[in-house]
Design an enzyme around this catalytic site. Structure first.
Site, PDB file in Angstrom:
ATOM      1  N   LYS A   1       0.843  -1.201   0.000  1.00  0.00           N
ATOM      2  CA  LYS A   1       0.000   0.000   0.000  1.00  0.00           C
ATOM      3  C   LYS A   1       0.874   1.245   0.000  1.00  0.00           C
ATOM      4  O   LYS A   1       0.655   2.185  -0.762  1.00  0.00           O
ATOM      5  CB  LYS A   1      -0.937  -0.006   1.215  1.00  0.00           C
TER       6      LYS A   1
ATOM      7  N   GLN B   1      -4.543  -1.658   9.768  1.00  0.00           N
ATOM      8  CA  GLN B   1      -4.471  -2.982   9.151  1.00  0.00           C
ATOM      9  C   GLN B   1      -5.018  -4.060  10.093  1.00  0.00           C
ATOM     10  O   GLN B   1      -4.644  -4.124  11.256  1.00  0.00           O
ATOM     11  CB  GLN B   1      -3.010  -3.279   8.769  1.00  0.00           C
TER      12      GLN B   1
ATOM     13  N   ASP C   1     -11.021   3.049   4.017  1.00  0.00           N
ATOM     14  CA  ASP C   1     -11.389   1.635   3.902  1.00  0.00           C
ATOM     15  C   ASP C   1     -12.907   1.474   3.763  1.00  0.00           C
ATOM     16  O   ASP C   1     -13.391   0.412   3.369  1.00  0.00           O
ATOM     17  CB  ASP C   1     -10.954   0.888   5.183  1.00  0.00           C
TER      18      ASP C   1
END
Ligand code: NDP
Length: 296
Positions: free
Chosen positions: A52, A96, A119
């Protein structure tokens, strides 16, 4: 049979985003920034986070990886999130998963400011997706990436029967919500199957569009698929393969060799949905920046 090349499309999206990042930099003197928090030392998470961050840098965005020990308290983690919420140079915040057991995932999801929740996991964003306020929310990156593939390949979904196998909060459910939106490129009749669905192939065989998000290697076999169906394989599973140097190989939830013989279009694993997830994360981060500075 059309092989849906998510890798190529994701590269195309990244080059489009790169141009926008540079244009906005010239207009505002600022660049979009993504902060990723990783707690503990899960090797798979470390690979995801590195990818990422690398992708952010590739397109000229600012990227920050905050590595925290597995022993961090929930209160201290919430404090770090709050600092990012208040930092004007941070436009996207991502924590995460998975998190250590002593940390409540939902408390962490709730702590991220919805305007920076790239997200798309915060209930405010999920709720807006449900009621069709797509321009005002962030959409979970994987299902968003699938819609982008439909758009870019001009795959008709309107009026089609879409069967989704899997109902997780990050893939199956938002995928279903998107596919039923009253919008072109979506507007499908949606069926969602899960582990309590009996005779699952009775449903999957009816699918014009079949989306597998199960997490079980080669679960969807040719007998479960209607000839001419569009098949989207979200699954990422590692299986043993003695022919590989590593002794392992990645496969999807769909038995590619069998199903590709009768599908009209199919995504491979790797190189299908996976690269799109990162591309849409970058896209969401830039959208956050655009909203913040009233750009478009
Ligand atoms: P989850 O484990 O959270 O959800 C799996 C879903 O599949 C559940 O709804 C479960 O049903 C259902 N399921 C499990 N077994 C069966 C079965 N035998 N029959 C029918 N349904 C079943 O996984 P995720 O949604 O997070 O991920 C799914 C897959 O996609 C994984 O392989 C994951 O690695 C991959 N993934 C890929 C991404 C990408 O970028 N390409 C991003 C995210 C995930 P129930 O709800 O009843 O338990």
């Amino acid at each position: 049979m059309l092989l849906i090349d998510g890798k190529a499309i994701s590269e195309q999206i990244k080059s489009e985003l790169k141009i926008k990042v540079e244009t906005y930099k010239q207009r505002t003197g600022k660049v979009a920034g993504l902060s990723v928090i990783i707690v503990g030392e899960n090797p798979a998470s470390q690979v995801y986070v590195r990818n990422k961050a690398k992708s952010c840098v590739e397109i000229g965005m600012r990227s920050e990886v905050i590595e925290l020990p597995a022993t961090i308290s929930q209160a201290d983690l919430l404090k770090r999130i709050d600092e990012l919420n208040h930092n004007p140079d941070v436009h996207g915040i991502l924590v995460q998963q998975p998190l250590p057991k002593h940390i409540d995932d939902f408390a962490i999801t709730l702590a991220i400011q919805p305007e920076k929740d790239v997200d798309g996991f915060h209930p405010e964003n999920v709720g807006k997706l449900c009621i069709g306020r797509l321009d005002e929310c962030f959409i979970s990156c994987t299902p968003f990436g699938v819609i982008e593939l439909f758009k870019r390949y001009q795959i008709q979904t309107e009026g089609k029967h879409c069967v989704i196998v899997g109902r997780s909060n990050i893939v199956g459910k938002p995928m279903a919500m998107l596919m039923m939106q009253k919008l072109k490129q979506m507007n499908a009749t949606v069926t969602v199957c899960h582990s309590a669905t009996p005779n699952i192939s009775d449903f999957t065989r009816q699918a014009d569009i079949l989306i597998a998000a199960i997490g079980k290697a080669n679960f969807i076999t040719a007998e479960m698929v209607k000839s001419g169906a569009v098949v989207i394989d979200v699954g990422i599973n590692q299986i043993d393969d003695a022919t590989k140097k590593s002794g392992k190989r990645l496969v999807g939830d769909v038995d590619f060799d069998g199903v590709s013989k009768l599908a009209s279009a199919i995504t491979p694993v790797p190189g299908g949905v996976g690269p799109m997830t990162i591309a849409m994360l970058l896209s969401n981060t830039l959208t956050s920046f655009e909203r913040h500075y009233h750009l478009s």
